[in-house]
Design a protein around this motif. Structure first.
Motif, mmCIF file in Angstrom:
data_model
loop_
_atom_site.group_PDB
_atom_site.id
_atom_site.type_symbol
_atom_site.label_atom_id
_atom_site.label_comp_id
_atom_site.label_asym_id
_atom_site.label_seq_id
_atom_site.Cartn_x
_atom_site.Cartn_y
_atom_site.Cartn_z
ATOM 1 N N ALA A 15 0.824 -1.204 0.000
ATOM 2 C CA ALA A 15 0.000 0.000 0.000
ATOM 3 C C ALA A 15 0.860 1.256 0.000
ATOM 4 O O ALA A 15 0.550 2.233 -0.680
ATOM 5 C CB ALA A 15 -0.932 -0.002 1.211
ATOM 6 N N ASN A 16 1.944 1.232 0.771
ATOM 7 C CA ASN A 16 2.843 2.389 0.798
ATOM 8 C C ASN A 16 3.396 2.675 -0.585
ATOM 9 O O ASN A 16 3.486 3.821 -1.010
ATOM 10 C CB ASN A 16 3.992 2.161 1.775
ATOM 11 N N SER A 17 3.770 1.618 -1.298
ATOM 12 C CA SER A 17 4.324 1.856 -2.634
ATOM 13 C C SER A 17 3.263 2.408 -3.571
ATOM 14 O O SER A 17 3.539 3.252 -4.400
ATOM 15 C CB SER A 17 4.943 0.584 -3.195
ATOM 16 N N ILE A 18 2.032 1.966 -3.430
ATOM 17 C CA ILE A 18 0.946 2.480 -4.264
ATOM 18 C C ILE A 18 0.596 3.901 -3.859
ATOM 19 O O ILE A 18 0.408 4.777 -4.693
ATOM 20 C CB ILE A 18 -0.296 1.575 -4.158
ATOM 21 N N LEU A 19 0.501 4.140 -2.547
ATOM 22 C CA LEU A 19 0.089 5.455 -2.059
ATOM 23 C C LEU A 19 1.091 6.543 -2.396
ATOM 24 O O LEU A 19 0.718 7.666 -2.688
ATOM 25 C CB LEU A 19 -0.097 5.428 -0.536
ATOM 26 N N ALA A 20 2.353 6.233 -2.329
ATOM 27 C CA ALA A 20 3.346 7.297 -2.414
ATOM 28 C C ALA A 20 4.242 7.221 -3.651
ATOM 29 O O ALA A 20 5.218 7.917 -3.738
ATOM 30 C CB ALA A 20 4.208 7.273 -1.162
ATOM 31 N N THR A 21 3.881 6.391 -4.576
ATOM 32 C CA THR A 21 4.694 6.287 -5.784
ATOM 33 C C THR A 21 4.526 7.545 -6.616
ATOM 34 O O THR A 21 3.440 8.055 -6.781
ATOM 35 C CB THR A 21 4.251 5.058 -6.616
ATOM 36 N N ASP A 22 5.629 8.015 -7.145
ATOM 37 C CA ASP A 22 5.584 9.168 -8.035
ATOM 38 C C ASP A 22 5.337 8.654 -9.450
ATOM 39 O O ASP A 22 6.233 8.605 -10.281
ATOM 40 C CB ASP A 22 6.899 9.941 -7.973
ATOM 41 N N LYS A 37 -10.087 9.449 -3.174
ATOM 42 C CA LYS A 37 -10.846 8.259 -3.586
ATOM 43 C C LYS A 37 -9.917 7.055 -3.718
ATOM 44 O O LYS A 37 -10.236 5.957 -3.268
ATOM 45 C CB LYS A 37 -11.561 8.531 -4.904
ATOM 46 N N GLN A 38 -8.754 7.276 -4.331
ATOM 47 C CA GLN A 38 -7.778 6.199 -4.490
ATOM 48 C C GLN A 38 -7.313 5.685 -3.126
ATOM 49 O O GLN A 38 -7.231 4.485 -2.897
ATOM 50 C CB GLN A 38 -6.581 6.693 -5.293
ATOM 51 N N ASN A 39 -7.019 6.597 -2.204
ATOM 52 C CA ASN A 39 -6.566 6.205 -0.871
ATOM 53 C C ASN A 39 -7.633 5.385 -0.155
ATOM 54 O O ASN A 39 -7.324 4.397 0.519
ATOM 55 C CB ASN A 39 -6.186 7.429 -0.051
ATOM 56 N N LYS A 40 -8.892 5.776 -0.291
ATOM 57 C CA LYS A 40 -9.990 5.030 0.341
ATOM 58 C C LYS A 40 -10.056 3.615 -0.210
ATOM 59 O O LYS A 40 -10.266 2.660 0.542
ATOM 60 C CB LYS A 40 -11.314 5.753 0.127
ATOM 61 N N GLN A 41 -9.875 3.480 -1.513
ATOM 62 C CA GLN A 41 -9.908 2.152 -2.127
ATOM 63 C C GLN A 41 -8.743 1.300 -1.629
ATOM 64 O O GLN A 41 -8.904 0.112 -1.352
ATOM 65 C CB GLN A 41 -9.867 2.273 -3.649
ATOM 66 N N ILE A 42 -7.588 1.895 -1.506
ATOM 67 C CA ILE A 42 -6.409 1.151 -1.052
ATOM 68 C C ILE A 42 -6.576 0.686 0.385
ATOM 69 O O ILE A 42 -6.303 -0.473 0.700
ATOM 70 C CB ILE A 42 -5.127 1.994 -1.225
ATOM 71 N N ILE A 43 -7.043 1.562 1.269
ATOM 72 C CA ILE A 43 -7.192 1.111 2.663
ATOM 73 C C ILE A 43 -8.317 0.097 2.788
ATOM 74 O O ILE A 43 -8.267 -0.767 3.658
ATOM 75 C CB ILE A 43 -7.320 2.270 3.675
ATOM 76 N N GLN A 44 -9.309 0.154 1.905
ATOM 77 C CA GLN A 44 -10.356 -0.871 1.878
ATOM 78 C C GLN A 44 -9.740 -2.230 1.533
ATOM 79 O O GLN A 44 -10.037 -3.244 2.155
ATOM 80 C CB GLN A 44 -11.420 -0.480 0.851
ATOM 81 N N MET A 45 -8.833 -2.248 0.550
ATOM 82 C CA MET A 45 -8.153 -3.487 0.168
ATOM 83 C C MET A 45 -7.254 -3.989 1.302
ATOM 84 O O MET A 45 -7.188 -5.189 1.572
ATOM 85 C CB MET A 45 -7.333 -3.274 -1.106
ATOM 86 N N GLN A 111 4.252 5.768 8.200
ATOM 87 C CA GLN A 111 4.493 7.127 7.714
ATOM 88 C C GLN A 111 3.872 7.377 6.339
ATOM 89 O O GLN A 111 3.259 8.411 6.109
ATOM 90 C CB GLN A 111 5.993 7.407 7.671
ATOM 91 N N ARG A 112 3.988 6.441 5.422
ATOM 92 C CA ARG A 112 3.447 6.649 4.083
ATOM 93 C C ARG A 112 1.926 6.754 4.106
ATOM 94 O O ARG A 112 1.346 7.562 3.395
ATOM 95 C CB ARG A 112 3.880 5.524 3.147
ATOM 96 N N PHE A 113 1.267 5.918 4.908
ATOM 97 C CA PHE A 113 -0.187 6.032 5.048
ATOM 98 C C PHE A 113 -0.537 7.413 5.586
ATOM 99 O O PHE A 113 -1.432 8.082 5.082
ATOM 100 C CB PHE A 113 -0.736 4.987 6.027
ATOM 101 N N LEU A 114 0.161 7.806 6.613
ATOM 102 C CA LEU A 114 -0.131 9.086 7.248
ATOM 103 C C LEU A 114 0.134 10.238 6.285
ATOM 104 O O LEU A 114 -0.643 11.196 6.238
ATOM 105 C CB LEU A 114 0.680 9.227 8.531
ATOM 106 N N ASP A 115 1.199 10.143 5.496
ATOM 107 C CA ASP A 115 1.492 11.172 4.500
ATOM 108 C C ASP A 115 0.388 11.261 3.450
ATOM 109 O O ASP A 115 0.192 12.303 2.836
ATOM 110 C CB ASP A 115 2.835 10.908 3.816
ATOM 111 N N ALA A 116 -0.317 10.161 3.232
ATOM 112 C CA ALA A 116 -1.418 10.134 2.273
ATOM 113 C C ALA A 116 -2.742 10.530 2.933
ATOM 114 O O ALA A 116 -3.806 10.317 2.362
ATOM 115 C CB ALA A 116 -1.534 8.746 1.648
#
Length: 150
Positions: A15-22, A37-45, A111-116
């Motif tokens: 999830a961190n790589s998906i959330l914070a990838t450039d 919306k993307q972040n909500k979908q990722i944390i749902q997964m 940290q990456r989740f929180l940054d997102a």
């Protein structure tokens, strides 16, 4: 315990790589609404994957019993075997001991989740009475306030 830890670390890493990838954006800007919306979908997964290993004993006194995603909040629920201690005694005596170390660890680990802008909550209930004993909510703002940017 080890299986849950490894599963959690794997999912957080994914999830961190998906959330914070450039990722390159093709001729368009991504709006804050689209990112949310993307972040909500990722944390749902993430919650769905973690639920595959739950319930699970964490230690002698604590079991994780639920993980769910509500909007941009990832909520972990635990039950604590308080033994002979009353719920009131646990709330009064144990919260302070757990809170500072817990929040610092979560600020580092997620940290990456929180940054997102994902909020992470840990809710502890009594195994006997099901009463909520305490809850720790961790946000990027709380981590910055306590420890500064990392």
């Amino acid at each position: 315990m080890k299986r849950l830890l490894w599963t959690t670390l794997f999912i957080l890493g994914l999830a961190n790589s998906i959330l914070a990838t450039d990722l390159p954006v093709k001729n368009q800007d991504v709006s804050p609404e689209q990112l949310a919306k993307q972040n909500k979908q990722i944390i749902q997964m993430v919650a769905q994957e973690l639920m595959k290993t739950i319930p699970q004993k964490i230690n002698k006194y604590t079991s994780i019993v639920d993980v769910k995603a509500v909007e941009s909040n990832l909520i972990y629920s635990y039950e604590i075997n308080t033994g002979a201690k009353s719920d009131e005694a646990v709330m009064a005596e144990d919260r302070t001991n757990w809170e500072a170390a817990f929040i610092e660890n979560e600020c580092k680990r997620s940290q990456r989740f929180l940054d997102a802008q994902v909020k992470i909550s840990h809710v502890y209930n009594s195994e006997k009475t099901k009463v909520k004993l305490f809850q720790f909510d961790v946000t990027q703002a709380k981590c910055y306030k306590l420890f500064g940017p990392r």
